[in-house]
Design an enzyme around this catalytic site. Structure first.
Site, PDB file in Angstrom:
ATOM      1  N   ALA A 251       0.810  -1.215   0.000  1.00 50.87           N
ATOM      2  CA  ALA A 251       0.000   0.000   0.000  1.00 50.87           C
ATOM      3  C   ALA A 251       0.849   1.273   0.000  1.00 50.87           C
ATOM      4  O   ALA A 251       0.306   2.381   0.024  1.00 50.87           O
ATOM      5  CB  ALA A 251      -0.924  -0.002   1.224  1.00 50.87           C
ATOM      6  N   ASP A 252       2.151   1.130  -0.043  1.00 52.82           N
ATOM      7  CA  ASP A 252       3.030   2.289   0.079  1.00 52.82           C
ATOM      8  C   ASP A 252       2.891   3.229  -1.119  1.00 52.82           C
ATOM      9  O   ASP A 252       3.040   2.824  -2.273  1.00 52.82           O
ATOM     10  CB  ASP A 252       4.484   1.818   0.191  1.00 52.82           C
ATOM     11  CG  ASP A 252       5.426   2.962   0.462  1.00 52.82           C
ATOM     12  OD1 ASP A 252       5.588   3.320   1.639  1.00 52.82           O
ATOM     13  OD2 ASP A 252       5.996   3.517  -0.504  1.00 52.82           O
TER      14      ASP A 252
END
Length: 298
Positions: A251-252
């Site tokens: 999700a970065d």
């Protein structure tokens, strides 16, 4: 080790300190180390006493100098171990480079930054709380909060008109109130999470040594039992503190932006797509993530 005011740390042939310095110098608000040209200066705490070190690169080795004089052999060994951990120097990256050379995405990135290693955060408390501080805010504001946090609650040493800081101790933060951190612009939740993590470290409810005894899945689940630690935070800590090369914070936002640039997309890819894509990198997912981050600056 030499019985002088420096020690030599051997490095792999494929290690490039300059690449790591670019990463370490990515924010002008960083307070835990200083990069001056090709020299890296950092304050450590060894056996409860501060120790300033200066690192430069030589031929297949790092030279670590001690501006305040020769440390004891015990402290020298501790510094050697810290640097070995910090730059992941024990890792054989032959498999990673072979995989990257055959990957359509990484083959465009990895050769440009060859020699970069995951720059770790050896201390579990620092790794966890830095990850929490950076949740759901941009990197610039994350560094602003970190700077305030360190300068309010850390320890400092002055040398040649410069200040060098140690990250706050878990014991110090465990004794704070939420309002102490809200005064630095922490949200209530974030303040609660940071103090809660500090208490868990102090009570030894969670330890780095204990986590390293677990397999990958149990390690991640154990981290996520801490309030405020979701998947992204757990993956980040496993990657930068616990040397799990399969960890990948899908999700970065930085990874999303890097992939958007590589693919020439008009919007960032979804987390599900990024997660599925990352399985192409197998046991080297963490290194793929780190190189994707590196592709975003310099």
């Amino acid at each position: 080790m030499n019985r002088e005011d420096y020690i030599i740390v051997p490095t792999p042939l494929d290690f490039n300190l300059d690449q790591c310095l670019v990463y370490l110098n990515r924010s002008n608000q960083e307070v835990l180390h200083k990069v001056n040209g090709k020299k890296l200066t950092k304050l450590l705490k060894i056996n409860e006493s501060p120790l300033l070190i200066e690192i430069t690169s030589g031929e297949n080795a790092l030279t670590v100098e001690f501006p305040f004089g020769t440390p004891s052999q015990e402290k020298g060994v501790a510094v050697y171990s810290y640097i070995w951990d910090w730059f992941d120097l024990g890792r054989n990256l032959e498999g990673f480079y072979k995989m990257a050379n055959e990957d359509l995405i990484l083959q465009n990135i990895v050769p440009k930054h060859s020699g970069l290693r995951i720059v770790g955060i050896p201390d579990l408390f620092e790794a966890l709380t830095w990850a929490v501080i950076g949740q759901q805010i941009n990197l610039t504001f994350a560094y602003t909060l970190k700077k305030r946090f360190v300068e309010h609650f850390g320890e400092k040493l002055e040398h040649q008109d410069e200040e060098f800081w140690l990250y706050p101790r878990s014991e110090t933060i465990a004794a704070l109130t939420v309002n102490d951190l809200k005064g630095l612009q922490f949200t209530t939740r974030k303040a609660e999470y940071v103090i809660g993590i500090a208490k868990a470290i102090v009570s030894r409810e969670i330890t780095k040594q204990g986590l390293l005894q677990l397999d990958y899945s149990d390690m991640k689940n154990r981290l996520m039992k801490l309030r405020g630690v979701g998947e992204w935070t757990a993956d980040y800590v496993m990657m930068r503190c616990l040397h799990q090369t399969s960890a990948f914070p899908a999700a970065d936002i930085g990874i999303h932006h890097a992939l958007r640039k590589q693919f020439g997309l008009d919007r960032k890819p979804s987390t599900n797509y990024v997660e599925k894509l990352s399985w192409n990198w197998g046991e080297w997912r963490a290194y793929a993530a780190f190189y994707l981050w590196r592709s975003q600056y310099g």
